[in-house]
Design an enzyme around this catalytic site. Structure first.
Site, PDB file in Angstrom:
ATOM      1  CE1 TYR A   1      -3.086 -15.145   1.646  1.00 12.10           C
ATOM      2  CE2 TYR A   1      -5.013 -16.477   1.154  1.00 12.10           C
ATOM      3  CZ  TYR A   1      -4.315 -15.290   1.035  1.00 12.10           C
ATOM      4  OH  TYR A   1      -4.859 -14.240   0.328  1.00 12.10           O
TER       5      TYR A   1
ATOM      6  N   GLY B   1       2.262  -2.802   0.533  1.00 10.12           N
ATOM      7  CA  GLY B   1       2.271  -3.760  -0.580  1.00 10.12           C
ATOM      8  C   GLY B   1       2.239  -3.071  -1.930  1.00 10.12           C
TER       9      GLY B   1
HETATM   10  N1  LIG Z   1      -3.811 -12.322  -5.846  1.00 10.46           N
HETATM   11  C1  LIG Z   1      -4.809 -13.026  -5.312  1.00 10.46           C
HETATM   12  O1  LIG Z   1      -5.292 -14.009  -5.873  1.00 10.46           O
HETATM   13  C2  LIG Z   1      -5.376 -12.606  -3.982  1.00 10.46           C
HETATM   14  C3  LIG Z   1      -6.620 -13.135  -3.595  1.00 10.46           C
HETATM   15  C4  LIG Z   1      -7.150 -12.774  -2.358  1.00 10.46           C
HETATM   16  C5  LIG Z   1      -6.445 -11.907  -1.544  1.00 10.46           C
HETATM   17  N2  LIG Z   1      -5.232 -11.408  -1.943  1.00 10.46           N
HETATM   18  C6  LIG Z   1      -4.527 -10.516  -1.030  1.00 10.46           C
HETATM   19  O2  LIG Z   1      -4.193  -9.324  -1.686  1.00 10.46           O
HETATM   20  C7  LIG Z   1      -3.052  -8.742  -1.072  1.00 10.46           C
HETATM   21  C8  LIG Z   1      -2.071  -8.306  -2.140  1.00 10.46           C
HETATM   22  O3  LIG Z   1      -1.632  -9.461  -2.831  1.00 10.46           O
HETATM   23  P1  LIG Z   1      -1.136  -9.427  -4.340  1.00 10.46           P
HETATM   24  O4  LIG Z   1      -1.958 -10.403  -5.074  1.00 10.46           O
HETATM   25  O5  LIG Z   1      -1.049  -8.035  -4.820  1.00 10.46           O
HETATM   26  O6  LIG Z   1       0.333 -10.081  -4.132  1.00 10.46           O
HETATM   27  P2  LIG Z   1       1.788  -9.576  -4.564  1.00 10.46           P
HETATM   28  O7  LIG Z   1       2.698 -10.681  -4.192  1.00 10.46           O
HETATM   29  O8  LIG Z   1       1.759  -9.110  -5.969  1.00 10.46           O
HETATM   30  O9  LIG Z   1       2.059  -8.303  -3.636  1.00 10.46           O
HETATM   31  C9  LIG Z   1       2.299  -8.409  -2.258  1.00 10.46           C
HETATM   32  C10 LIG Z   1       3.173  -7.235  -1.832  1.00 10.46           C
HETATM   33  O10 LIG Z   1       3.329  -7.311  -0.391  1.00 10.46           O
HETATM   34  C11 LIG Z   1       4.689  -6.997  -0.109  1.00 10.46           C
HETATM   35  N3  LIG Z   1       5.115  -7.599   1.154  1.00 10.46           N
HETATM   36  C12 LIG Z   1       5.183  -8.926   1.444  1.00 10.46           C
HETATM   37  N4  LIG Z   1       5.701  -9.111   2.664  1.00 10.46           N
HETATM   38  C13 LIG Z   1       5.947  -7.886   3.175  1.00 10.46           C
HETATM   39  C14 LIG Z   1       6.520  -7.424   4.396  1.00 10.46           C
HETATM   40  N5  LIG Z   1       6.972  -8.275   5.331  1.00 10.46           N
HETATM   41  N6  LIG Z   1       6.632  -6.092   4.593  1.00 10.46           N
HETATM   42  C15 LIG Z   1       6.238  -5.213   3.625  1.00 10.46           C
HETATM   43  N7  LIG Z   1       5.717  -5.594   2.440  1.00 10.46           N
HETATM   44  C16 LIG Z   1       5.580  -6.911   2.216  1.00 10.46           C
HETATM   45  C17 LIG Z   1       5.480  -7.598  -1.278  1.00 10.46           C
HETATM   46  O11 LIG Z   1       6.793  -7.037  -1.386  1.00 10.46           O
HETATM   47  C18 LIG Z   1       4.575  -7.267  -2.453  1.00 10.46           C
HETATM   48  O12 LIG Z   1       4.890  -6.017  -3.034  1.00 10.46           O
HETATM   49  C19 LIG Z   1      -2.502  -9.789  -0.105  1.00 10.46           C
HETATM   50  O13 LIG Z   1      -2.882  -9.453   1.214  1.00 10.46           O
HETATM   51  C20 LIG Z   1      -3.189 -11.059  -0.557  1.00 10.46           C
HETATM   52  O14 LIG Z   1      -3.350 -11.985   0.494  1.00 10.46           O
HETATM   53  C21 LIG Z   1      -4.687 -11.724  -3.149  1.00 10.46           C
END
Ligand SMILES: NC(=O)c1ccc[n+]([C@@H]2O[C@H](COP(=O)([O-])OP(=O)(O)OC[C@H]3O[C@@H](n4cnc5c(N)ncnc54)[C@H](O)[C@@H]3O)[C@@H](O)[C@H]2O)c1
Length: 261
Positions: free
Chosen positions: A156, A11
């Site tokens: 989710y 990610g």
């Molecule tokens: N942003 C929030 O509010 C939040 C809160 C709690 C948990 N999270 C968790 O944090 C983590 C990161 O999220 P974020 O906020 O940085 O989101 P984001 O959308 O900015 O980044 C997610 C990344 O995962 C990559 N990705 C998605 N599907 C993929 C796949 N099939 N194979 C390879 N890469 C893939 C995307 O290309 C992207 O770069 C996630 O697991 C999310 O559930 C985020």
């Protein structure tokens, strides 16, 4: 803190993963990014890969370094693409990657999973979570969801419930424990990244705004990435099989409301 370590970050093209890659590199690590898209931050290596299928995982693992110190599982989907792809990437893909990568992770290394406060219902839904975690390998996820009567909107939170339970189980599995590899999770509250806009579609503005209000403000990737980086470090060597919240106090605020303290 991470000098001399090689750290794989999934990610890494966006949000929390991108900042984690940066913070790990700033702390001396050689970072290998894994994502569907190329990272914008400077990294030592990039594996373009897709975590949504066993074939995708196999292709990623073939390109990983033969030895590395920590795997940060940050990639994730919001639920907007549907329950099956979300549970596939956020749980079964993450687990398949971790299990396949375990022999490549050095003794005393770490697997750090980014879960979510959205998964805290795992205890309330324990039987379902146990049954779904017990499905080995990379299953036909749509069939598993159907068998467990999972509603589309539950994708989710369910994916993170499974991840929080598996983090505890994995810490005691020989593949990790016998080689001193710690397995831990970090649960962020709402963080300003591209996924937050999708959470607004899936859960509604009222839920997201009330979480932000309870925490005092939305987080940003720099509120979470240093926690992930620390968990990769030797200073975290006694932290294993557990979850660390990086939620700005959201859980405490919700508990205070619900439990009346
Ligand atoms: N942003 C929030 O509010 C939040 C809160 C709690 C948990 N999270 C968790 O944090 C983590 C990161 O999220 P974020 O906020 O940085 O989101 P984001 O959308 O900015 O980044 C997610 C990344 O995962 C990559 N990705 C998605 N599907 C993929 C796949 N099939 N194979 C390879 N890469 C893939 C995307 O290309 C992207 O770069 C996630 O697991 C999310 O559930 C985020």
């Amino acid at each position: 803190m991470l000098f001399g370590k090689t750290i794989v970050v999934t990610g890494a093209a966006s949000g929390i993963g991108a900042r984690t890659a940066e913070v790990c590199a700033q702390n001396g690590a050689e970072v290998i990014a894994v994502d569907l898209r190329a990272p914008k931050v400077g990294v030592a290596g990039f594996v373009e890969g897709d975590l949504s299928s066993q074939a995708g995982i196999d292709a990623i693992v073939r390109q990983l370094p033969r030895r590395f110190d920590a795997l940060c599982n940050v990639a994730g989907l919001s639920g907007a693409p549907g329950a099956a792809p979300t549970v596939a990437v956020n749980f079964y893909g993450l687990r398949a990657l971790s299990e396949a990568a375990a022999p490549l992770i050095c003794e005393a290394g770490a697997v750090v999973n980014v879960a979510s406060i959205a998964g805290y219902g795992w205890r309330a839904n324990l039987n379902r979570a146990k049954s779904m975690v017990a499905v080995a390998g990379f299953p036909d996820v749509a069939a598993v969801l159907k068998e467990h009567s999972v509603a589309e909107a539950e994708g989710y939170p369910l994916s993170k419930e499974l991840l929080l339970l598996w983090t505890q189980l994995a810490a005691h599995q020989p593949a990790f424990k016998a080689r001193g590899i710690r397995v831990v999770s970090v649960s962020p509250g709402p963080v300003e990244t591209p996924i937050l806009g999708q959470f607004r579609q899936v859960f509604g503005d009222a839920r997201v705004d009330s979480d932000i209000a309870a925490a005092g403000r939305a987080g940003n990737p720099s509120d979470v990435a240093p926690v992930v980086a620390f968990l990769c470090s030797d200073g975290a060597r006694w932290i294993n099989g557990t979850n660390i919240a990086a939620d700005g106090g959201l859980e405490a605020a919700v508990n205070a409301q619900v439990l009346g303290f």
